[in-house]
Each structure stands twice: as C-alpha cells, then as structure tokens.
Design an enzyme around this catalytic site. Structure first.
Site, PDB file in Angstrom:
ATOM      1  N   GLN A   1      89.966  12.271 -28.130  1.00 30.25           N
ATOM      2  CA  GLN A   1      89.721  12.875 -29.441  1.00 30.25           C
ATOM      3  C   GLN A   1      88.809  11.962 -30.260  1.00 30.25           C
ATOM      4  O   GLN A   1      89.134  10.796 -30.468  1.00 30.25           O
ATOM      5  CB  GLN A   1      91.034  13.026 -30.207  1.00 30.25           C
ATOM      6  CG  GLN A   1      91.975  14.052 -29.631  1.00 30.25           C
ATOM      7  CD  GLN A   1      93.337  13.944 -30.301  1.00 30.25           C
ATOM      8  OE1 GLN A   1      94.056  12.979 -30.090  1.00 30.25           O
ATOM      9  NE2 GLN A   1      93.685  14.917 -31.107  1.00 30.25           N
TER      10      GLN A   1
ATOM     11  N   SER B   1      89.451  11.002 -36.257  1.00 32.91           N
ATOM     12  CA  SER B   1      89.514  10.200 -37.480  1.00 32.91           C
ATOM     13  C   SER B   1      88.296   9.290 -37.595  1.00 32.91           C
ATOM     14  O   SER B   1      87.658   8.954 -36.594  1.00 32.91           O
ATOM     15  CB  SER B   1      90.763   9.328 -37.471  1.00 32.91           C
ATOM     16  OG  SER B   1      91.907  10.121 -37.488  1.00 32.91           O
TER      17      SER B   1
ATOM     18  N   SER C   1      92.366   6.860 -29.120  1.00 30.01           N
ATOM     19  CA  SER C   1      93.123   6.222 -28.047  1.00 30.01           C
ATOM     20  C   SER C   1      92.559   6.592 -26.681  1.00 30.01           C
ATOM     21  O   SER C   1      92.332   7.762 -26.400  1.00 30.01           O
ATOM     22  CB  SER C   1      94.594   6.640 -28.120  1.00 30.01           C
ATOM     23  OG  SER C   1      95.150   6.182 -29.318  1.00 30.01           O
TER      24      SER C   1
ATOM     25  N   GLU D   1      98.584  19.098 -31.312  1.00 30.36           N
ATOM     26  CA  GLU D   1      98.951  17.685 -31.281  1.00 30.36           C
ATOM     27  C   GLU D   1     100.318  17.456 -31.911  1.00 30.36           C
ATOM     28  O   GLU D   1     101.082  16.599 -31.477  1.00 30.36           O
ATOM     29  CB  GLU D   1      97.893  16.871 -32.017  1.00 30.36           C
ATOM     30  CG  GLU D   1      98.227  15.382 -32.058  1.00 30.36           C
ATOM     31  CD  GLU D   1      97.059  14.531 -32.505  1.00 30.36           C
ATOM     32  OE1 GLU D   1      96.059  15.105 -32.985  1.00 30.36           O
ATOM     33  OE2 GLU D   1      97.149  13.303 -32.371  1.00 30.36           O
TER      34      GLU D   1
ATOM     35  N   ASN E   1     103.562  11.239 -42.179  1.00 32.44           N
ATOM     36  CA  ASN E   1     104.726  11.958 -42.706  1.00 32.44           C
ATOM     37  C   ASN E   1     104.367  12.676 -44.011  1.00 32.44           C
ATOM     38  O   ASN E   1     104.823  13.799 -44.259  1.00 32.44           O
ATOM     39  CB  ASN E   1     105.864  10.964 -42.986  1.00 32.44           C
ATOM     40  CG  ASN E   1     106.535  10.483 -41.713  1.00 32.44           C
ATOM     41  OD1 ASN E   1     106.176  10.907 -40.606  1.00 32.44           O
ATOM     42  ND2 ASN E   1     107.506   9.604 -41.860  1.00 32.44           N
ATOM     43  N   GLU E   2     103.546  12.038 -44.831  1.00 33.19           N
ATOM     44  CA  GLU E   2     103.204  12.630 -46.125  1.00 33.19           C
ATOM     45  C   GLU E   2     102.391  13.911 -45.949  1.00 33.19           C
ATOM     46  O   GLU E   2     102.589  14.888 -46.683  1.00 33.19           O
ATOM     47  CB  GLU E   2     102.418  11.617 -46.979  1.00 33.19           C
ATOM     48  CG  GLU E   2     103.265  10.476 -47.524  1.00 33.19           C
ATOM     49  CD  GLU E   2     103.749   9.507 -46.452  1.00 33.19           C
ATOM     50  OE1 GLU E   2     103.093   9.395 -45.394  1.00 33.19           O
ATOM     51  OE2 GLU E   2     104.798   8.864 -46.665  1.00 33.19           O
TER      52      GLU E   2
END
Lengths: 424, 377
Positions: free
Chosen positions: A128, A131, A163, A246, A375-376
């Site tokens: 991927q 980001s 990764s 994902e 998480n946010e």
C-alpha cells in the site's frame, strides 16, 4: 451450492494438503524479515497451490482465480491451518486481503487481466502506498502529485508506513490528480511497479526493532493510463473500499480457527505458570479479564459480519467496531501480559526469544490503536456514520485543495530528495 | 440504539408483543412518580402468561413451548424488552422455577405448581443469596433431615417480590449435598421482610427461614443431589439478568444519543464535539459487544460450553452496564442527575443487574474452575 458440495470440496482439499504440504504443529508466526532466498521459496510454495487450483479460490477465473465462493475459500483456509502454506510476511495480507480485493472492486478488466494472474501465481506482491509524512488520519490530504500528459502520467511524492515495500513487486498508490477541487474529489489510484525508475525505498526501524515499515520516494515515476485503478479523480471511493477491507470488513482467512472460548487464554496461563503465579488471585483475575475480552471480541466480529450481510448499515462503517475493539483490546491485553510477567518481562537471558515475547508483544501491541486508522478515526466513523452525530466543523472539505495548502502555508509539492535509501 | 440481527420471525413477534405489553400494562412513566417500585398491576402476570413469558423453557408436553429452536434466546428476547421498559415482577425466578420443574419436578409439582406458573396465575421467586451477597448453592439456607421432613434454616436477601410470591425456590445446603426446594411462602417459620434498595424499579425483600418444616413434596429432584441443577439455575438466571441489563442499556443509550443530537451548546449540537462523540462511540461499541456475547450465551444453552459462556457474558455485560450508566450521565449533564429524568431509573436497574446472580469479579473467578484449572489453593 449445497453443504454436500462444500463437504466434498473440504475432503478433496484435505487429501491434497495431506499429500503435498508439510504439516506444522501450531500456527507459526509470519516472517517479519523477508530476504530474497526466503521469498523465492515462498513463491515456489504459492506456485504449487496455484497449479493445484487452490490459489485465488474466490477470485474470478477470468483473472486466474478459481471462481468459487468465499465459503470455499474459508473451508480451504480452515483445512490448511495445520499445514505450511506460503508466508509472504506482512505482504501476504496486504496483497491477498487488501490490494487485490480492492482492485477487483474497482479496476478495469484490462488492469485485472494484467495483474491478478501474476498474484495468483506468486509472482507479484503488493504494497500500500497510502499514508504520507503529511497525511495520515487525514488521508484525503495526500500531496503526492500525478501529472498527466496525453496518455502518460508522471508521479512524484513520498509515501510512508508502507509495510513490506522493500520486497514488493507493485504498489497501489494514492495520488492527487486535481488541485483545484476539494480534497476528496481530486484523487486517483495507480498501480506502480516498484522497480520503475524513480522509485526509492528506505526501510524504517520500528519500536520493536523490526524493519517492516518503509518510506517510499517517487521521483518523476512514469506511468500510463493503463496503470490507473478506477476512475481518474474518483479515487476516494476506491480508498473507502480499501480502508473498509483493511479494517476488517472484507472476507478473512482462517485467522481464528481455534475459537478463544475453547481454552482460558492459554498464552497467559502459560505465562503465569512460567513465573510461578498461577494461584495469585490478581493474576487469575487478569487472565480472566483477557479471556473475557478475547471471547467477546470473537463474538463481536461474528456479529459485525452478520450485520454487514444483513445490510443494516454500510459494511465499511460497521467494520470500525471491530477495528476499534482491536485498537483498544490489543494494547490492554499486551499490558496484562506485562503485569503477569512483571520483572520477567523487563529482562531475560541473552538470546532467549521465548522470554522476550512478552516485552515484544507489549511493544507490538502499541501499533493496533494507530495502524490502518487510529482509534480516534474509528470513533468518528462510528459517531458520524453509524450513530448519526453531526460532523465536527471542517474548514477544508469545500475548499479547493490548493487553497487549503495556501492558507495553511504548507509546501504544496514534494520533490525533496531521499537520503540513506536503498535504491532499486 | 443498537442494531437488530435477523432472527426467527416468531421471536421478533414475541419481542414486539412484549414491548407493547410493557408499555400498556406497566409504562416507565408510572415509575417516575413513586419512590419505590410498585407491585405488578393486577392481572399483569396472567396476561404475561398468555403471551408465553413463563412457558419457553418448559417442554410442550408439560404445557410450555418456545417459539424457536433456541428456547433461551426466546426468553432473552423478552427479558431485553423487560429491561428496556423497566418491568416489574419475578420474571427471572419464574422462568428458572418453571424450567426446573419441567426438568426434575415431581408429578404433583408438575400438576399443581407448574401450570399455575406457566399460565401466570400464581408467581414464584427464589432465595439464593446470603446476607454477604454470595450467589452459591447452599449459601443462604441450610437444611436438616428430621424423619420424613426437611427443616430449613437461614436468611436470604435480594428475594424479588418476596412479599407477593406464592412459592420460593431454595437451594439449600447440608453436609450430604444440595437440595432444591419449592416452598409455599405461607409455610410457618418463613418470614418476609420488605427492604429498601438501590434499584427502585423492582422490589427486593429478605426471607428468614426459622425451622421451616416441609415434606418430600417440596423437594425438586433427589434430596442431596441438587448441586448440578442449582448451578444450571444460576446460569439461566445470570443470562436473563444480563439480558435485562442489555435492554436497559439500549434504552438509556438511545435516549442519551438523541439528547446529544439535539442539545445545542456553543452554537452546535453537543454530539458534534469529539469529546462527546468519542465517548458515545466507545459506549456504542461496548453495547454491540454486549449484544454479541449475550446472543452467544443464549445460543450455548444446552451445550457443554454453556457455563463458560454465561460467565464471560455476565462478567462483560456487568462491567459494561455500570460504565454505560456513567457515560450516559456524563453526556446528559445536570438533567441526568434529576429524579424527573428517567436515566437514574435505568442506571439503578442495570447496576443492580450487574451484581445479581454474580458480579463481574465473581464471574471471572469462576472461569478458572470452569476451564478445569482448579480453585485457588
């Protein structure tokens, strides 16, 4: 398809597995460092699966798959649990679980015909390219620039947290193709050969000491229209598919063949025994807490899958429940391990991998609350798309992206050179 | 607010009927004006019996019958609606007693007690926890054999509707084992004392047994051999109590969510602020997880893994219920701290549910022996 068909399929798969693959006692952890020799051997294993008709089981036969149902795939994965199947490290899930399913949902027939058969045959692993140093949670704010000239594209920018990029064959790359529209509307996906001129990869060392993370620099990489995945400028819908896959909305393998309800957190009971604290009431409560969390998590996952199938809400949004559960339970569970082990997790005899495992799990467990969506962000998805709460006031969703950049004073275009990289 | 999974249509109808019945016969609004729980209104249990509330765990040949192949899931569906509507009455005990009489009751008990319970003509409760809150067979009441009679002594608290029930189920202990009794509350020596408590939506009394003499006709199953049935009874009660909590949690969360959507502060709905939104998202996740583990525990009824699933479900839901009550209060702010707002009624109910039939800590402690890993030395 009847259950009898599935049973017959299961029996065939089992006898093939027994005749051809090496049995492994317990599930082995995937490789975290993949060198060329290891990779060649794993590609051979994938070819073996492919020629026997057990690769790409639920993918269309047009693209080299078997054209069977996801239930067949699940059955095969269950049976294959005890056998040594191909291990492509972190790229196994990225390639087979995320990138190809996303491409199958959005790619043109030509693109799929060009790439998917190579994946099935073990010749193509995908990373991927998602980001960026300046765009993480705000993924739609990516600044990698793709410029068109006739049917050719030139891509420049920098990707991070990719990764496994160091042993990938292709990257699925999100780039900005229009700067004069709001951020979600000017994005396009590209299939990038990782050996293309202008691609540079630098491995990053993580807090665990492993180096799966990579930063990928794209410096004037030349692509064509044939490398576009989905529609130009409509990349956000592809991104939504990819994120949902994902985050656990897509089909899964047999990662949880042993149900956590079958035994009381065996890893932690063993850990407690190892430090002689099995009868310590505090330890017993910690183990039980972890077990409760494990069983509830498994049941939550089943419920979310069933809710997705029932169509009560968008599956991609529902997947946020599973992702958030992982992101909160995994670090907590790792902390429980540390609490049980105590001093034994702080130091151990040199070279003792088994005794280092608790500390390693504590460190590795930190990633789950960030990787694949913090998480946010998951709480925003649940709050806004599922619970119907209003969005936080946003200053950039209706403004052309170039204007957003101008206002915030950030550098618009990449182009800074990498340093200390390994070129390929 | 929570999602509904597809379920057998008969069960959906059962839940719908329970919800309508609750609103018609014992609406939540009625509780706001009283300081203590009221008894069920006249004819309540009779009408509930007609809806099958006490029949699901009883075989069809004994006048019972469930609406699906998963009887406990059917009762759970009713219990969830009861919790959501803060319903009165010893629903859990009645189902447990009815099930036990179906499993092990004598011919006489099946003739005289069971039909009266299934039809809701009479009611039953049970006395299992001692003054220290231990939910264990034999903890509250012990018995001795005296000729043909059994003599019961002891003290039990948290006996729901002790003052109105016709029978009380007792798990009595003795050196020779546990015996299950169904004792008429009018038996001499059995004294009921009303009590006040945290949960004002239900009425819990205390029952003292002072030399209560009963005959063989009050024994369920074999004397001294009731241990296994007693554990099963506690498991069924734990699941139904957890279901009651999940119903209360769902309603309380739904009310709070609506408040967060509509209450305006700083010029916008408070639910748009991430501090509030994220708290509600975490709460929603916990509630979905409760639904998942509750369904799994109900579906494990009749399987070897039932006890373990119940412990996991009751432990998780108990903790989640108390946290949810606090989170909802935090979002509601001052209004949630008033008697006038219904939040406190739900918070009281689900907090009580967290402790009834085994609090989270006790449930977690039970997991080690449940997995054959032994008691603490």
């Amino acid at each position: 398809m009847s259950d009898a068909d599935l049973d017959a399929y299961r029996a065939r798969a089992r006898s093939w597995l027994e005749a051809n693959l090496e049995p492994v006692g317990s599930p082995r952890p995937r490789a975290t460092d993949v060198d060329p020799g290891f990779l060649a051997e794993e590609r051979r294993r994938q070819r073996e699966l492919c020629s026997a008709g057990y690769a790409g089981i639920a993918w269309p036969s047009t693209y080299g798959g078997q054209g069977l149902s996801s239930r067949h795939e699940r059955v095969f994965n269950e049976e294959a649990e005890g056998f040594r199947t191909p291990d492509f490290g972190v790229l196994g899930q990225t390639t087979f679980g995320i990138c190809v399913p996303t491409m199958l949902a959005h790619g043109s027939p030509e693109l799929l015909a060009r790439h998917v058969p190579h994946v099935v045959a073990g010749n193509s692993l995908w990373v991927q390219l998602f980001s960026e140093p300046d765009a993480g949670s705000d993924l739609a704010g990516v600044r990698t620039r793709a410029t068109r000239s006739g049917d050719r594209w030139t891509v420049s920018g920098s990707k991070i947290w990719s990764s496994g990029a160091y042993f990938a064959d292709h990257g699925l790359c999100l780039a900005r193709t229009s700067w004069d529209v709001p951020k979600h509307r000017g994005l396009t996906w590209f299939a990038v050969p990782m050996d293309a001129p202008g691609v540079t990869i630098r491995r990053l060392r993580q807090i665990t000491g492993a180096s799966e993370f990579c930063q990928v620099f794209l410096d004037g990489v030349e692509l064509t229209d044939a490398d576009v995945v989905g529609e130009v400028d409509a990349g956000w819908s592809v991104a939504r598919t990819m994120l949902a896959t994902e985050r656990g909305g897509g089909s899964r393998g047999a990662a949880d063949a042993a149900h956590p309800a079958d035994a009381l957190a065996p890893d932690l009971v063993a850990l407690a025994d190892g430090v002689g604290r099995r009868d310590d009431p505090q330890v017993r409560d910690l183990v039980a807490r972890a077990h409760v969390a494990d069983v509830v998590m498994a049941e939550l996952r089943s419920r979310v899958i069933a809710l997705s199938r029932a169509g009560v809400a968008d599956p991609g949004s529902l997947a946020a429940y599973v992702k958030l559960a992982h992101g909160t339970v995994t670090p907590e569970r790792a902390r429980i391990g540390l609490q049980i082990a105590g001093a034994a997790a702080l130091s151990w005899p040199e070279g003792s991998a088994a005794e280092a495992a608790t500390a390693h799990a504590f460190l590795a467990g930190r990633s789950q609350s960030i990787a694949g969506g913090t998480n946010e962000m998951m709480r925003n998805v649940i709050g806004e798309r599922l619970l119907g709460l209003p969005r936080e006031h946003s200053v950039d969703t209706d403004v052309p992206f170039a204007e957003v950049i101008r206002r915030t004073g950030a550098t618009p275009a990449p182009g800074q050179g990498p340093s200390g990289e390994c070129a390929r | 607010m929570t999602y509904a999974l597809p379920c057998p249509p008969e069960r959906a109808l059962l839940a719908e009927a329970a919800s309508r019945f609750a609103r018609d016969h014992s609406p939540v609004e009625a509780l706001r004006t009283s300081d203590v729980g009221a008894p069920a209104p006249g004819g309540y249990h009779r009408a509930a019996g007609e809806l099958g509330w006490f029949a699901m765990l009883v075989p069809a040949e004994l006048g019972g019958g469930s609406v699906s192949e998963s009887p406990l899931a059917d009762v759970v569906a009713i219990a969830v609606e009861r919790g959501a509507n803060l319903q009165p009455g010893p629903f859990t005990a009645m189902n447990v007693v009815a099930e036990s009489l179906g499993l092990a009751g004598s011919a006489l008990q099946r003739e005289e007690v069971l039909p009266a319970l299934v039809e809701g003509r009479r009611t039953a409760t049970w006395a299992v926890t001692d003054g220290c809150g231990r939910w264990a067979p034999g903890a509250a009441v012990s018995y001795a054999v005296d000729g043909d009679a059994f003599v019961l002594d002891g003290f039990a608290v948290l006996v729901e509707e002790a003052a109105t029930a016709d029978w009380v189920l007792v798990q009595a202990g003795s050196p020779s084992g546990v015996t299950i009794f169904v004792v008429p509350t009018a038996t001499p020596g059995l004294e009921v004392a009303p009590r006040e408590g945290l949960d004002v939506t239900r009425r819990f009394g205390a029952v003292r047994f002072t030399g209560v003499r009963v005959g063989r006709s009050a024994v369920v199953g074999e004397p001294g051999r009731g241990g296994e049935l007693a554990v099963h009874q506690l498991c069924v009660a734990a699941v139904l109590t957890a279901a009651d909590a999940v119903g209360a949690m769902t309603r309380d969360f739904g009310t709070t969510l609506e408040y967060a959507r509509t209450r305006v502060a700083f010029g916008r709905p408070i639910g748009s602020f991430q501090a509030v939104k994220h708290l509600l998202a975490d709460t929603s996740l916990a509630l979905e997880a409760c639904q998942a583990i509750l369904a799994a525990a109900a579906d494990a009824y009749g399987t070897p893994g039932f006890t373990r699933y119940v412990a996991v479900a009751k432990a998780y839901i108990g903790d989640a219920a108390i946290t949810l009550g606090q989170n909802c209060l935090q979002v509601l702010g001052g209004i949630g701290y008033t008697w006038e707002h219904e939040h406190h009624l739900y918070m009281r109910r689900m907090t009580a549910d967290a402790f009834l039939f085994g609090d989270p800590g006790a449930q977690r402690a039970s997991l080690w022996p449940a997995y054959g890993l032994g008691e603490v030395a």
